[in-house]
Design a protein around this motif. Structure first.
Motif, short mmCIF file in Angstrom:
data_model
loop_
_atom_site.label_atom_id
_atom_site.label_comp_id
_atom_site.label_asym_id
_atom_site.label_seq_id
_atom_site.Cartn_x
_atom_site.Cartn_y
_atom_site.Cartn_z
N UNK A 189 -3.60 2.57 14.03
CA UNK A 189 -2.62 1.70 13.40
C UNK A 189 -3.27 0.34 13.12
N UNK A 190 -3.14 -0.12 11.87
CA UNK A 190 -3.67 -1.42 11.48
C UNK A 190 -2.54 -2.42 11.32
N UNK A 191 -2.81 -3.64 11.76
CA UNK A 191 -1.84 -4.73 11.60
C UNK A 191 -2.26 -5.70 10.51
N UNK A 192 -3.54 -5.65 10.11
CA UNK A 192 -4.05 -6.46 9.00
C UNK A 192 -4.93 -5.55 8.15
N UNK A 193 -4.79 -5.63 6.84
CA UNK A 193 -5.59 -4.75 5.98
C UNK A 193 -5.61 -5.29 4.56
N UNK A 194 -6.53 -4.74 3.78
CA UNK A 194 -6.55 -4.96 2.35
C UNK A 194 -7.23 -3.77 1.72
N UNK A 195 -7.14 -3.67 0.41
CA UNK A 195 -7.73 -2.53 -0.29
C UNK A 195 -9.25 -2.54 -0.17
N UNK A 196 -9.82 -1.37 0.05
CA UNK A 196 -11.28 -1.24 0.10
C UNK A 196 -11.84 -1.26 -1.31
N UNK A 197 -12.79 -2.14 -1.60
CA UNK A 197 -13.41 -2.12 -2.93
C UNK A 197 -14.08 -0.78 -3.19
N UNK A 198 -13.99 -0.31 -4.42
CA UNK A 198 -14.55 1.00 -4.75
C UNK A 198 -16.05 1.07 -4.50
N UNK A 199 -16.76 -0.03 -4.72
CA UNK A 199 -18.21 0.00 -4.59
C UNK A 199 -18.68 -0.12 -3.14
N UNK A 200 -17.76 -0.30 -2.22
CA UNK A 200 -18.09 -0.43 -0.80
C UNK A 200 -17.74 0.87 -0.08
N UNK A 201 -18.68 1.42 0.68
CA UNK A 201 -18.43 2.66 1.41
C UNK A 201 -17.48 2.42 2.58
N UNK A 236 0.85 -1.19 0.00
CA UNK A 236 0.00 0.00 0.00
C UNK A 236 0.88 1.24 0.00
N UNK A 237 0.25 2.35 -0.40
CA UNK A 237 0.94 3.63 -0.39
C UNK A 237 0.08 4.66 0.33
N UNK A 238 0.70 5.74 0.74
CA UNK A 238 -0.04 6.84 1.36
C UNK A 238 -1.11 7.31 0.38
N UNK A 239 -2.33 7.45 0.89
CA UNK A 239 -3.46 7.86 0.07
C UNK A 239 -4.37 6.73 -0.34
N UNK A 240 -3.96 5.47 -0.12
CA UNK A 240 -4.80 4.32 -0.46
C UNK A 240 -5.94 4.17 0.53
N UNK A 241 -7.08 3.75 0.04
CA UNK A 241 -8.23 3.44 0.90
C UNK A 241 -8.18 1.96 1.27
N UNK A 242 -8.18 1.67 2.56
CA UNK A 242 -8.09 0.29 3.04
C UNK A 242 -9.09 0.05 4.15
N UNK A 243 -9.29 -1.23 4.48
CA UNK A 243 -10.02 -1.59 5.69
C UNK A 243 -9.31 -2.76 6.33
N UNK A 244 -9.42 -2.86 7.65
CA UNK A 244 -8.72 -3.92 8.33
C UNK A 244 -8.84 -3.82 9.84
N UNK A 245 -7.91 -4.45 10.53
CA UNK A 245 -7.97 -4.55 11.99
C UNK A 245 -6.67 -4.08 12.62
N UNK A 246 -6.80 -3.55 13.82
CA UNK A 246 -5.66 -3.10 14.61
C UNK A 246 -6.10 -2.91 16.05
N UNK A 247 -5.67 -1.81 16.65
CA UNK A 247 -6.02 -1.53 18.03
C UNK A 247 -6.46 -0.08 18.17
N UNK A 248 -7.38 0.14 19.10
CA UNK A 248 -7.83 1.49 19.47
C UNK A 248 -8.29 2.26 18.23
N UNK A 249 -9.22 1.64 17.50
CA UNK A 249 -9.66 2.22 16.23
C UNK A 249 -10.78 3.25 16.38
N UNK A 250 -11.35 3.39 17.58
CA UNK A 250 -12.32 4.47 17.80
C UNK A 250 -11.51 5.76 17.99
#
Length: 301
Positions: A100-112, A81-95
């Motif tokens: 910081x995420x430790x697991x992630x993947x690219x967010x599909x464009x059609x998913x908000x 990934x690069x700075x500016x990429x939209x991703x979703x995933x898991x980490x700690x203290x996300x509220x």
């Protein structure tokens, strides 16, 4: 930055929105500007102190495990990934405004961002359950709690594999469960008979996602406790049923598989309610009712 934290265990009122130092991405991590954070049952159980024996915390502590946002910092060794990429995933203290995420993947464009934030834990949990039991084509499975977040994606993952799914849900969610590809059935007395009418060939595996006290019935339907798994009934072991937890499980394969199906239009996880970051306590209170279709998320402006 603004983040939700708590200084003592207790009800939703112990959550406060405060100013804290922003975290930074370490090796193999990314930091995101959070757009939305998923609300999971585990989080309000942690806040209430129910998980101290498994996840002791040094208070004050932040809360939250899932998020979707824009990468704004990349740790050493990260190349996908690069700075500016939209991703979703898991980490700690996300509220929080940044996490910081430790697991992630690219967010599909059609998913908000809101929809994506609700996906990581359900994706990992659902696929863990199906993979651990080897669910595939030709199997008939029963999902108790099919209209919730994990149930919603478990139905779709299982149907995509060619399994027949019977989904247990309340009367108001029968059409919803059917729309996901499952055969719906209601909770309550007579469940065993209703399921047997729907699956005269029997049920291969049953998964308790709701903790509604039906494990004896699930054991009866499958013919053995070894064919039943719960993620919600802490007394499962008393009946010989395995209680499954996702601590330290790798989430990236599940994130990618869920994203692939979402991009193909074969996976949806609707967001039922959204709450602003300042109302994280109310979001957790809504989650704790246990009567949520789809997902609840916290949004960050």
């Amino acid at each position: 930055m603004k983040a939700v934290r708590f200084t003592r265990y207790g009800g939703p009122e112990v959550l406060d929105l405060v100013d804290v130092e922003a975290p930074h991405a370490g090796p193999g991590q990314v930091r995101v500007a959070v757009r939305a954070a998923g609300v999971n049952a585990l989080e309000w159980r942690i806040r209430a102190g129910h998980m101290q024996h498994l996840r002791p915390l040094a208070l004050p502590a932040g809360i939250g495990g899932d998020a979707a946002g824009i990468v704004d910092e990349v740790g050493e060794g990260v190349v996908d990934v690069r700075i500016g990429d939209a991703v979703f995933g898991s980490g700690e203290e996300t509220y929080a405004e940044h996490a910081v995420l430790t697991s992630w993947t690219a967010k599909p464009d059609k998913v908000s961002f809101e929809e994506a934030a609700g996906c990581p834990t359900p994706f990992e949990t659902a696929l863990r359950l199906l993979d651990d039991e080897g669910v595939g084509g030709g199997h008939t499975i029963l999902l108790n709690g099919a209209a919730g977040g994990v149930g919603t994606v478990a139905v779709q993952f299982a149907v995509d594999r060619g399994a027949t799914v019977i989904g247990v849900a309340g009367p108001a969610n029968q059409d919803y469960v059917a729309s996901l590809g499952a055969v719906p059935v209601t909770y309550g007395p007579g469940l065993v008979e209703r399921v047997r009418d729907l699956a005269p060939g029997g049920v291969d595996f049953a998964f308790d996602l709701a903790g509604s006290g039906v494990l004896p019935e699930l054991v009866e339907l499958t013919g053995g406790a070894e064919r039943v798994v719960s993620i919600a009934d802490v007394g499962a072991a008393d009946l010989g049923v395995r209680f499954s937890m996702g601590f330290h499980r790798e989430k990236v394969p599940a994130l990618r598989e869920g994203a692939r199906l979402a991009e193909a239009g074969r996976m949806t996880l609707p967001v039922t309610r959204t709450f602003p970051l300042a109302e994280a306590g109310a979001a957790q209170a809504a989650s704790a009712t246990g009567h949520v279709r789809g997902r609840i998320v916290v949004t960050v402006p």
